[in-house]
Design a protein around this motif. Sequence first.
Motif, PDB file in Angstrom:
ATOM      1  N   GLY A 173      97.399  61.264   8.259  1.00 23.02           N
ATOM      2  CA  GLY A 173      96.278  61.509   7.355  1.00 23.02           C
ATOM      3  C   GLY A 173      94.928  61.332   8.021  1.00 23.02           C
ATOM      4  O   GLY A 173      93.898  61.708   7.452  1.00 23.02           O
ATOM      5  N   LEU A 174      94.900  60.761   9.231  1.00 17.97           N
ATOM      6  CA  LEU A 174      93.643  60.572   9.954  1.00 17.97           C
ATOM      7  C   LEU A 174      93.176  61.852  10.637  1.00 17.97           C
ATOM      8  O   LEU A 174      92.020  61.944  11.047  1.00 17.97           O
ATOM      9  CB  LEU A 174      93.803  59.485  11.023  1.00 17.97           C
ATOM     10  N   ILE A 175      94.078  62.824  10.774  1.00 13.83           N
ATOM     11  CA  ILE A 175      93.731  64.052  11.482  1.00 13.83           C
ATOM     12  C   ILE A 175      92.542  64.742  10.810  1.00 13.83           C
ATOM     13  O   ILE A 175      92.537  64.959   9.596  1.00 13.83           O
ATOM     14  CB  ILE A 175      94.938  65.007  11.530  1.00 13.83           C
ATOM     15  N   GLY A 176      91.525  65.047  11.629  1.00 17.00           N
ATOM     16  CA  GLY A 176      90.316  65.681  11.114  1.00 17.00           C
ATOM     17  C   GLY A 176      89.234  64.689  10.722  1.00 17.00           C
ATOM     18  O   GLY A 176      88.092  65.093  10.477  1.00 17.00           O
ATOM     19  N   HIS A 177      89.573  63.400  10.675  1.00 13.90           N
ATOM     20  CA  HIS A 177      88.595  62.371  10.309  1.00 13.90           C
ATOM     21  C   HIS A 177      87.984  61.749  11.559  1.00 13.90           C
ATOM     22  O   HIS A 177      88.560  61.806  12.649  1.00 13.90           O
ATOM     23  CB  HIS A 177      89.259  61.273   9.471  1.00 13.90           C
ATOM     24  N   GLN A 178      86.828  61.112  11.380  1.00 12.61           N
ATOM     25  CA  GLN A 178      86.193  60.375  12.459  1.00 12.61           C
ATOM     26  C   GLN A 178      86.574  58.905  12.363  1.00 12.61           C
ATOM     27  O   GLN A 178      86.633  58.332  11.265  1.00 12.61           O
ATOM     28  CB  GLN A 178      84.674  60.514  12.400  1.00 12.61           C
ATOM     29  N   VAL A 179      86.825  58.298  13.505  1.00 17.23           N
ATOM     30  CA  VAL A 179      87.148  56.874  13.548  1.00 17.23           C
ATOM     31  C   VAL A 179      86.275  56.206  14.606  1.00 17.23           C
ATOM     32  O   VAL A 179      85.855  56.834  15.579  1.00 17.23           O
ATOM     33  CB  VAL A 179      88.640  56.637  13.885  1.00 17.23           C
ATOM     34  N   LEU A 180      86.001  54.932  14.385  1.00 22.56           N
ATOM     35  CA  LEU A 180      85.237  54.139  15.350  1.00 22.56           C
ATOM     36  C   LEU A 180      86.236  53.362  16.195  1.00 22.56           C
ATOM     37  O   LEU A 180      87.049  52.596  15.667  1.00 22.56           O
ATOM     38  CB  LEU A 180      84.295  53.176  14.621  1.00 22.56           C
ATOM     39  N   ALA A 181      86.183  53.578  17.500  1.00 24.38           N
ATOM     40  CA  ALA A 181      87.130  52.921  18.402  1.00 24.38           C
ATOM     41  C   ALA A 181      86.434  52.517  19.693  1.00 24.38           C
ATOM     42  O   ALA A 181      85.399  53.094  20.073  1.00 24.38           O
ATOM     43  CB  ALA A 181      88.303  53.854  18.716  1.00 24.38           C
ATOM     44  N   ASN A 182      86.987  51.511  20.356  1.00 20.21           N
ATOM     45  CA  ASN A 182      86.419  51.056  21.627  1.00 20.21           C
ATOM     46  C   ASN A 182      86.353  52.212  22.614  1.00 20.21           C
ATOM     47  O   ASN A 182      87.324  52.946  22.804  1.00 20.21           O
ATOM     48  CB  ASN A 182      87.277  49.933  22.213  1.00 20.21           C
ATOM     49  N   GLY A 183      85.197  52.385  23.229  1.00 28.03           N
ATOM     50  CA  GLY A 183      85.003  53.474  24.181  1.00 28.03           C
ATOM     51  C   GLY A 183      83.528  53.708  24.421  1.00 28.03           C
ATOM     52  O   GLY A 183      82.663  53.078  23.792  1.00 28.03           O
ATOM     53  N   ASP A 184      83.215  54.616  25.338  1.00 31.18           N
ATOM     54  CA  ASP A 184      81.807  54.868  25.678  1.00 31.18           C
ATOM     55  C   ASP A 184      81.434  56.345  25.595  1.00 31.18           C
ATOM     56  O   ASP A 184      80.338  56.729  25.991  1.00 31.18           O
ATOM     57  CB  ASP A 184      81.496  54.344  27.079  1.00 31.18           C
ATOM     58  N   THR A 185      82.340  57.185  25.067  1.00 31.97           N
ATOM     59  CA  THR A 185      82.062  58.614  24.972  1.00 31.97           C
ATOM     60  C   THR A 185      81.561  58.985  23.585  1.00 31.97           C
ATOM     61  O   THR A 185      82.271  58.806  22.593  1.00 31.97           O
ATOM     62  CB  THR A 185      83.314  59.448  25.299  1.00 31.97           C
ATOM     63  N   MET A 186      80.336  59.482  23.526  1.00 33.76           N
ATOM     64  CA  MET A 186      79.764  59.958  22.267  1.00 33.76           C
ATOM     65  C   MET A 186      79.829  61.481  22.234  1.00 33.76           C
ATOM     66  O   MET A 186      79.534  62.137  23.240  1.00 33.76           O
ATOM     67  CB  MET A 186      78.303  59.510  22.106  1.00 33.76           C
ATOM     68  N   ILE A 187      80.213  62.019  21.100  1.00 32.92           N
ATOM     69  CA  ILE A 187      80.267  63.474  20.940  1.00 32.92           C
ATOM     70  C   ILE A 187      79.062  63.919  20.109  1.00 32.92           C
ATOM     71  O   ILE A 187      78.959  63.579  18.926  1.00 32.92           O
ATOM     72  CB  ILE A 187      81.577  63.900  20.263  1.00 32.92           C
ATOM     73  N   TYR A 188      78.163  64.657  20.742  1.00 35.71           N
ATOM     74  CA  TYR A 188      76.952  65.140  20.052  1.00 35.71           C
ATOM     75  C   TYR A 188      77.167  66.593  19.657  1.00 35.71           C
ATOM     76  O   TYR A 188      77.486  67.438  20.501  1.00 35.71           O
ATOM     77  CB  TYR A 188      75.740  64.997  20.973  1.00 35.71           C
ATOM     78  N   ASP A 189      77.028  66.882  18.355  1.00 36.82           N
ATOM     79  CA  ASP A 189      77.300  68.242  17.871  1.00 36.82           C
ATOM     80  C   ASP A 189      76.084  69.158  17.921  1.00 36.82           C
ATOM     81  O   ASP A 189      76.151  70.324  17.502  1.00 36.82           O
ATOM     82  CB  ASP A 189      77.854  68.195  16.440  1.00 36.82           C
TER      83      ASP A 189
END
Length: 228
Positions: A97-113
């Motif tokens: 059910g998470l598919i297509g949703h945004q989640v906050l997770a440890n990491g350093d990559t930001m996706i700018y639209d």
Amino acid sequence: MTAVNNTSSNSNSTGNVFLNLNKAQAATSNAQQLQDQFLKLLTTQLQNQDPTNPADSNQMTSQLAQISMVSGIQDLNASMTSMTSAYNAGQSFQAAGLIGHQVLANGDTMIYDGKNAAQAEVTVPDNAGKVTASVYDSQGNLVDTMNLGSPAAGNTMVSWDGTNSNGSAMPSGNYTIVAKATDAKGNSSSLQTATYVTVQSVGVGSSGLSIQTTGGETIAMTDIQQIK
């Protein structure tokens, strides 16, 4: 890794469930066969025993208790295998059910639209001092640096508006955020960051559940901090 993505993925997980259930049933059947064989041997022994030297009843009782214990342990293992399989499958279906949703997770990559501000979170320790968050493009070039002041210990949200240090708009894509803290003595240290990513698929592996992001990253389900 088995992908749990849409209907076909769910079918794969269901197949794994039935496979484990069949294994559990096979284990139960083997335990029953072992018990039946023991009883046949015991019956044969009783039928052919010397009447003047009958079998020791205490020994027979002990043997019956041992075979019952072995059978019970095998039945318990089969039941646990079945329960674990069903539990893992249920988790997989829920995680899909998470598919297509945004989640906050440890990491350093930001996706700018290219339109909406890219957000990240910085974990600030006690007495960290002054904190900065720098944004780099995919080539490793510094794009912008944001001064966050001296935030209190805890998680601090960072929002990058998609412009460089000169105020010029940057193209959409993946950017890297690096957070650092500088104390009163001038000592600097790197800080943990977390970013929002979009879930493309969910995977089930030997180490548990994980997500595959649209940016190509694989993140353990336990590293997810928030769901949008």
